[in-house]
Structure formats: structure tokens, C-alpha cells
Design a protein around this motif. Structure first.
Motif, PDB file in Angstrom:
ATOM      1  N   UNK A  62       0.285  26.419 -54.169  1.00 50.41           N
ATOM      2  CA  UNK A  62       0.667  24.906 -53.483  1.00 50.41           C
ATOM      3  C   UNK A  62      -0.341  24.134 -54.348  1.00 50.41           C
ATOM      4  N   UNK A  63      -1.553  24.474 -54.703  1.00 56.67           N
ATOM      5  CA  UNK A  63      -2.419  23.492 -55.518  1.00 56.67           C
ATOM      6  C   UNK A  63      -1.826  23.279 -56.637  1.00 56.67           C
ATOM      7  N   UNK A  64      -1.318  24.258 -57.499  1.00 59.43           N
ATOM      8  CA  UNK A  64      -0.367  24.229 -58.717  1.00 59.43           C
ATOM      9  C   UNK A  64       0.623  23.147 -58.480  1.00 59.43           C
ATOM     10  N   UNK A  65       1.453  23.244 -57.614  1.00 56.34           N
ATOM     11  CA  UNK A  65       2.751  22.544 -57.185  1.00 56.34           C
ATOM     12  C   UNK A  65       2.317  21.027 -57.066  1.00 56.34           C
ATOM     13  N   UNK A  66       0.927  20.725 -56.175  1.00 60.06           N
ATOM     14  CA  UNK A  66       0.619  19.550 -55.718  1.00 60.06           C
ATOM     15  C   UNK A  66       0.270  18.779 -57.080  1.00 60.06           C
ATOM     16  N   UNK A  67      -0.428  19.423 -57.867  1.00 57.56           N
ATOM     17  CA  UNK A  67      -0.953  18.796 -59.209  1.00 57.56           C
ATOM     18  C   UNK A  67       0.326  18.466 -60.134  1.00 57.56           C
ATOM     19  N   UNK A  68       1.506  19.583 -60.367  1.00 54.17           N
ATOM     20  CA  UNK A  68       2.489  19.180 -61.153  1.00 54.17           C
ATOM     21  C   UNK A  68       3.280  17.977 -60.502  1.00 54.17           C
ATOM     22  N   UNK A  69       3.508  17.909 -59.404  1.00 54.36           N
ATOM     23  CA  UNK A  69       4.348  16.778 -58.668  1.00 54.36           C
ATOM     24  C   UNK A  69       3.481  15.563 -58.915  1.00 54.36           C
ATOM     25  N   UNK A  70       2.200  15.621 -58.821  1.00 53.93           N
ATOM     26  CA  UNK A  70       1.473  14.365 -59.059  1.00 53.93           C
ATOM     27  C   UNK A  70       1.586  13.702 -60.647  1.00 53.93           C
ATOM     28  N   UNK A  71       1.761  14.916 -61.452  1.00 55.51           N
ATOM     29  CA  UNK A  71       1.867  14.434 -62.824  1.00 55.51           C
ATOM     30  C   UNK A  71       3.305  13.984 -63.315  1.00 55.51           C
TER      31      UNK A  71
END
Length: 438
Positions: free
Chosen positions: A378-387
Motif C-alpha cells: 500500500x505504501x508503494x502504491x500511495x507513493x507511486x500515485x503521488x508521483x
């Protein structure tokens, strides 16, 4: 302290090897007297010539060595057609008993060749010491002598022949734990990219926590590089890529990214390329192997994202490298999260959990406990979407597909995947790989 003795009779003339008992008695007695521990395991490697038929009566004569009572059930004679086969069989016996300190007794002229075999078939986990073996002219008696200091290094030809012998032997071994299996994502277009995530089946690694398609070797594990190379060869054949143009990230649990064709960093957890036919890969054994594909600019990437790398943003660092190096549009990049430890199993100390809580409180379960559960996916997804990565361009099966055909929890599926969290320090490794088709 010596845990096992290896007696190398492989190079002795055939007529002497037919009288194994006579050759062994003096040596076994010497081992019994000189050993620093009572009755170490003793393995004897002998050459089995082509057409050499050993019937059950000949083999059953070995128990006459029972006069050495403490060695009963601790002595094994291994016959094989090649030294590689004999030594690899003995390695399996050592690993079954978790033995690491071995004394090798062998003819002086065999020492340098034996060291080449050992360098290839063993890792620094094992410790070897050598003693010279003198053979009487009648080949009926053996005597342990003081080690000779002068050694002649093996020739380049000798080393090449030994490597070839080892490779042929490993290629002949059957696959373990079933057929080799590759998991593929429907998100990545198969007409442009070749990709997949490996499972633990279909290789030749035999130790329980490394069996069978282990794809990473280190100085702290018992699986040597030659076995990992053979596993990779089998994977390449099954997947359709060239193992000679295969590149794996050099793990540092950071966020450095290697750009193929430019100066290679000493260590990096991300790698990108736009070169056709070059297969790049990221390992994982709980950490996430993340694959990236841009079908528009025809570029791809791979990243190893453990909890540290996730916090350091290794996935977005890989995306940014594709954007800066290959002019990719972030909205065109497809991202697939591979098998990795899920929030059902993974815990971290509270201090580390705070960092994930800052990314998204939903990344942490039981936040007030000493070791909360963490969702690194989830942390990876959140950071990717933020980028700027589009949510629909991220595949995480634990969220998008409850059938879970790729993003399994590695710790929950011991039949399919390796897991450091579950298996401890001598763990195996699977990979995610991707390349542009030629």
C-alpha cells in the motif's frame, strides 16, 4: 573443529579402487586417532569407471569396517563417474547434517584441482583444511603425511575443463518440486515486453529453505553460484530470454537506480533500460520485486523494494529515471507489484511503523503495539500515485484481484515462494524480470 573428513581417492588407479577396504583401513584408523572430535563423518570419493559393475556383494563388503565401531553409520563411500558428481553428492550429505568444517585428505598433486572444484561447488559458509595423502607403490596402503608447502596453481585449461564438467553435471540433474512456473501480468503487453515473476519450483537447489529454483547466491548461504546459474539457465529457456544478457540489481536497500549503458553504481535497487534483448530483474523474498513498462516509449525497469527501499522511494526513483532518460510520460508507465510479504504477516518495530503511518495511516495495523503490522505494498502504491502513476496502471492483486494471480503473500505460501520472514537466514530468492522483445 573438524566435523567431517573427505578422503579423495578419485585419481587412484582402477586396480587399487577395487580393493577399497585395503586402502581405507590404515587411513580410517589414523583418522580415528588424530581427529580432534570423536568419530567425525567420513566420506570417500572414488571413480566409477564406465562399465564398472558393482554388485550387491561387493558393496556389502564395506561393513567389514565395523571394527571401527564409532564410525559405523558415519562412513560412506561415494562412487561416481566424475569428480563433480562425487563431490556434489558429498556436499548434499554435509548439508543434510549441517556440517561446515571439513578436512580433505588427498594426494598432493590433486590439491589444486580439488580447490577449483570446492571454489565452484561450495560457498564461504564452509571451511576446508587439507592434508596430504601418500600412496604406497603397490597401491594397497595409504598414509597421511604432513602437508607440502609447495603448490602448483591449476592451469587455465584445467579450470575450464572443471567448469565444463560441473556445468554438464548440473544440467543433467532433474528439476525438483515440480515444473518451473512463471507468473505473468495481463497489464504488461506481451507483444512488446517479455516478463514474469518466478516461483520456487523447477530448479535444482535441494536444501529445504532454498529448494528448488533459488536465484540468488551469497557468501552467507549454502547454495553456490554455479547452482543459481543453472537455475537461471532453466528459467531463461522456459521464459525465452538470453541468460548472457541478464542483469540483476545489486541490492543495497536504498533508492539508487542503474541506467543500462551508463556507469554502473556499486550498488542499486532499481535498474532501467530501453535496449532490446536485455533482461533486467529484481529479487524478492518478502521484499517487493516491482516491474515497470512503458509501451509508448518502449522502456522498462525493475526495482527491489523492501521496507527501507519503500520508505526511500525506490519505485518512484525508478519511474523518474525512465522519465529523465527515455522521455517517458509518467501516465504511460505500467507498474506491477510481484509476490511479497503481505500486511497479514509483516511486522516492524514501532519506530519504523511511524514512517509508514506518515505515508498513509492505513499502511499500519495495530499501530499502538510494539511491532505493528505493515503494508509495504500500500505504501508503494500511495507513493507511486503521488508521483503521477495512474491508479489503474498499478497492479496489486491483493487489492484489485482477490484471485491473486501475482501479488501473493510470500510468507503465507511456502509451497510457492521463498520468505526470509518465514524461513530465516538461509532463505531462497525469487525474481521479477522484464525485457523489450527484439
Amino acid at each position: 573443529m573438524v566435523e567431517a573428513v573427505l578422503l579423495d581417492l578419485f585419481s587412484l588407479p582402477a586396480n587399487s579402487q577395487t580393493n577399497i577396504q585395503g586402502l581405507l583401513c590404515n587411513t580410517v584408523e589414523t583418522i580415528e586417532k588424530c581427529s580432534s572430535i570423536p568419530a567425525p563423518f567420513v566420506y570417500v570419493m572414488c571413480c566409477q569407471r564406465q562399465g564398472d559393475e558393482r554388485n550387491s556383494e561387493q558393496e556389502s563388503s564395506l561393513p567389514d569396517l565395523r571394527v571401527f565401531q564409532s564410525l559405523k553409520k558415519r562412513l560412506e563411500v561415494v562412487h561416481a563417474s566424475t569428480a563433480a558428481a562425487a563431490l556434489y553428492t558429498i556436499k548434499q550429505r554435509l548439508d543434510e547434517k549441517d556440517l561446515s568444517v571439513i578436512k580433505v585428505i588427498l594426494p598432493t598433486l590433486r590439491k589444486d584441482l580439488m580447490k577449483v572444484y570446492i571454489d565452484h561447488l561450495f560457498t564461504p559458509v564452509y571451511q576446508f583444511e587439507f592434508e596430504d595423502l601418500q600412496v604406497a607403490s603397490d597401491c594397497k596402503n595409504l598414509q597421511i603425511a604432513e602437508p607440502q608447502s609447495e603448490e602448483q596453481p591449476s592451469s587455465t585449461l584445467d579450470v575450464a575443463l572443471i567448469r565444463s564438467e560441473i556445468q554438464r553435471y548440473l544440467e543433467s540433474l532433474p528439476s525438483l518440486k515440480g515444473e518451473l512456473t512463471i507468473l505473468r501480468s495481463s497489464l504488461i503487453p506481451g507483444d512488446i515486453f517479455l516478463h514474469g515473476f518466478t516461483t520456487r519450483t523447477g530448479g535444482i537447489s535441494y536444501m529445504p529453505t532454498l529448494s528448488s529454483c533459488n536465484l540468488f547466491s551469497s557468501s552467507k548461504r549454502r547454495d553456490p553460484q554455479v547452482v543459481v546459474k543453472e537455475n537461471l539457465r532453466r528459467l531463461a529457456n522456459a521464459a525465452g530470454f538470453n541468460p548472457e544478457t541478464f542483469r540483476r540489481v545489486k541490492i543495497d536497500h536504498g533508492n539508487a537506480v542503474c541506467i543500462m549503458g551508463k556507469t554502473e553504481p556499486d550498488s542499486y535497487d532499481g535498474i532501467v533500460t530501453d535496449q532490446k534483448g536485455v533482461t533486467i530483474a529484481a529479487p524478492g523474498a518478502d521484499c517487493i520485486p516491482v516491474l515497470f513498462a512503458d509501451p509508448v516509449r518502449k522502456a522498462c525497469g525493475a526495482a527491489h523494494s523492501g521496507w527501507k527501499g519503500t520508505l526511500l522511494g525506490v519505485s518512484m526513483a525508478t519511474v523518474n529515471a525512465m522519465v529523465s532518460e527515455y522521455s517517458c510520460n509518467v501516465k504511460d508507465i505500467l507498474v506491477v507489484l510481484g509476490p511479497s510479504v503481505g500486511p497479514c504477516c509483516y511486522k516492524l518495530p514501532h519506530e519504523s511503523a511511524k514512517e509508514f503511518h506518515r505515508i498513509d495511516p492505513k499502511c499500519v495495523r495495530l499501530f499502538d503495539s510494539a511491532r505493528p503490522y505493515i503494508d509495504i505494498r500500500r505504501a508503494t502504491r500511495v507513493l507511486l500515485e503521488s508521483g503521477g502513476i495512474l491508479p489503474e496502471n498499478i497492479q496489486d492483486d491483493s487489492v484489485t484481484d482477490q484471485n491473486q494471480n501475482i501479488t501473493f503473500c510470500t510468507a503465507c505460501h511456502p509451497d510457492k515462494f521463498y520468505s526470509h520472514f518465514r524461513d530465516g537466514t538461509n532463505f531462497g530468492t525469487q525474481i521479477g524480470f522484464i525485457s523489450l522483445k527484439e
